[in-house]
Design a protein around this motif. Structure first.
Motif, mmCIF file in Angstrom:
data_model
loop_
_atom_site.group_PDB
_atom_site.id
_atom_site.type_symbol
_atom_site.label_atom_id
_atom_site.label_comp_id
_atom_site.label_asym_id
_atom_site.label_seq_id
_atom_site.Cartn_x
_atom_site.Cartn_y
_atom_site.Cartn_z
ATOM 1 N N PRO A 66 -5.412 -2.725 -2.766
ATOM 2 C CA PRO A 66 -4.417 -3.806 -2.841
ATOM 3 C C PRO A 66 -4.895 -5.097 -2.161
ATOM 4 O O PRO A 66 -4.527 -6.196 -2.581
ATOM 5 N N GLU A 115 -8.638 3.531 -1.867
ATOM 6 C CA GLU A 115 -7.292 3.247 -2.361
ATOM 7 C C GLU A 115 -6.532 2.315 -1.418
ATOM 8 O O GLU A 115 -5.770 1.457 -1.865
ATOM 9 N N TYR A 128 -13.820 -5.463 -12.365
ATOM 10 C CA TYR A 128 -12.359 -5.439 -12.284
ATOM 11 C C TYR A 128 -11.833 -6.194 -11.065
ATOM 12 O O TYR A 128 -10.627 -6.183 -10.806
ATOM 13 N N THR A 159 0.837 -1.190 0.000
ATOM 14 C CA THR A 159 0.000 0.000 0.000
ATOM 15 C C THR A 159 0.878 1.248 0.000
ATOM 16 O O THR A 159 1.848 1.343 0.747
ATOM 17 N N ASP A 160 0.534 2.207 -0.845
ATOM 18 C CA ASP A 160 1.319 3.432 -0.968
ATOM 19 C C ASP A 160 1.248 4.229 0.338
ATOM 20 O O ASP A 160 0.159 4.629 0.767
ATOM 21 N N THR A 173 -7.978 -6.791 -10.955
ATOM 22 C CA THR A 173 -7.378 -7.326 -12.179
ATOM 23 C C THR A 173 -6.983 -6.214 -13.147
ATOM 24 O O THR A 173 -6.407 -6.501 -14.195
ATOM 25 N N SER A 174 -7.298 -4.967 -12.823
ATOM 26 C CA SER A 174 -6.992 -3.841 -13.696
ATOM 27 C C SER A 174 -6.801 -2.577 -12.871
ATOM 28 O O SER A 174 -7.467 -2.381 -11.850
ATOM 29 N N ASP A 175 -5.898 -1.716 -13.333
ATOM 30 C CA ASP A 175 -5.703 -0.421 -12.678
ATOM 31 C C ASP A 175 -6.948 0.454 -12.783
ATOM 32 O O ASP A 175 -7.094 1.426 -12.034
ATOM 33 N N ALA A 176 -7.851 0.098 -13.707
ATOM 34 C CA ALA A 176 -9.084 0.886 -13.874
ATOM 35 C C ALA A 176 -9.969 0.822 -12.636
ATOM 36 O O ALA A 176 -10.881 1.641 -12.486
ATOM 37 N N ARG A 187 -9.257 1.638 -9.714
ATOM 38 C CA ARG A 187 -8.934 2.665 -8.719
ATOM 39 C C ARG A 187 -10.006 3.737 -8.613
ATOM 40 O O ARG A 187 -10.459 4.070 -7.504
ATOM 41 N N ASP A 188 -10.430 4.311 -9.731
ATOM 42 C CA ASP A 188 -11.421 5.380 -9.679
ATOM 43 C C ASP A 188 -12.732 4.899 -9.078
ATOM 44 O O ASP A 188 -13.414 5.640 -8.359
#
Length: 309
Positions: free
Chosen positions: A151, A147, A236, A106-107, A156-159, A161-162
């Protein structure tokens, strides 16, 4: 897993069960490793929130007990980042949080935004507009929670996130609408002041007036739009995560249904989804296994119907 971590994850699960029942029920649909990580993220947020919202409450051992709320929050923040830098903590709950955050990658910047938002609660009691509330406060108190959880959900996709951010916003807006009375008692109003003024609505009266109804109806429509965007991200996620998030999303949407059914009276008792409804939904999702994305298109349809009213 060490005894320290086992104790920390057990305590995090208890905190989630006691204070975040929707998160807890949804997480039961995840495999145990992911479930523990949901509990850890929730526990960190819960403990920080308690410093701000319940300063007189006997704190958990992981929370500084002395000083003003600002001093305690600053100390808790510093302790978290110091433990994150070390990679461990000798306090069980903090150890479980650090274990989860590092393992999931995690960021750390997410936690900077989160603690910044918690600090705002100690200096801000109102917000002038929806963009100010959303971008000035909810960015760090709600969108960033999506966010943090992402994680853990293994998209399965960065999509995704939004959509995860929208879900965080949607959950918190539902809480704001349900908890108006409780927040007033703490001297806070998490509602756009310009929109209250436009409708002539006065939450401090604690009365359901025609002006309050039209204001709340507008907020519920906004809330459902956020849920619809969040639901669009379910494809996703892998199946277990889809069931987890879909269950939580449905349960929170039912709070909006109950607010409407109560004629927008959020001043006389906290509106809740009964335990038997939560259990029934959980049982269905546990039984059917993977949810097909089409199962959640009903969320979009309900939003569209409400927007057409």
């Amino acid at each position: 897993m060490s005894t320290l971590l086992e104790e920390g994850y057990r305590t995090a699960a208890r905190l989630t069960r006691e204070h975040g029942t929707t998160y807890y029920w949804g997480a039961l649909l995840l495999p145990p490793p992911q479930r523990r990580d949901v509990h850890a993220v929730y526990a960190l947020c819960r403990l920080a929130d308690d410093i701000v919202d319940e300063p007189d409450k006997t704190p958990h051992p992981s929370v500084p007990a002395h000083g003003t709320p600002t001093e305690r929050l600053d100390a808790f923040r510093a302790w978290f980042f110091a433990a994150l830098a070390r990679g461990t903590s000798d306090e069980p709950v903090m150890a479980s949080v650090i274990d989860s955050v590092r393992r999931r990658g995690t960021d750390p910047e997410c936690f900077e935004r989160f603690f910044d938002a918690m600090a705002l609660d100690l200096t801000h009691s109102t917000w002038p507009t929806w963009p100010a509330l959303r971008d000035g406060y909810m960015e760090g108190s709600a969108a960033v929670i999506g966010e943090m959880m992402l994680p853990v959900l293994e998209p399965t996709s960065d999509a995704a996130r939004d959509h995860a951010r929208s879900l965080g916003l949607a959950f918190q807006l539902t809480n704001f609408l349900r908890d108006v009375d409780e927040d007033l008692s703490r001297g806070r109003v998490y509602l756009p002041q310009d929109e209250l003024a436009r409708h002539g609505a006065a939450p401090h009266l604690r009365q359901v007036t025609p002006q309050w109804r039209t204001f709340m109806a507008e907020q519920v429509t906004r809330n459902r739009t956020l849920y619809a965007h969040a639901a669009d991200g379910l494809p996703y996620l892998p199946e277990a995560s889809r069931r987890c998030v879909g269950t939580a999303l449905t349960l929170y949407q039912r709070i909006l249904d109950r607010i409407e059914a109560a004629d927008y009276d959020v001043f006389n008792g906290r509106i809740r989804v009964p335990a038997h409804e939560k259990l029934a939904l959980f049982g269905r999702q546990a039984a059917v296994g993977a949810l097909r994305p089409s199962r959640w298109t009903g969320v979009r349809g309900r939003v569209d119907r409400h927007q057409q009213r």
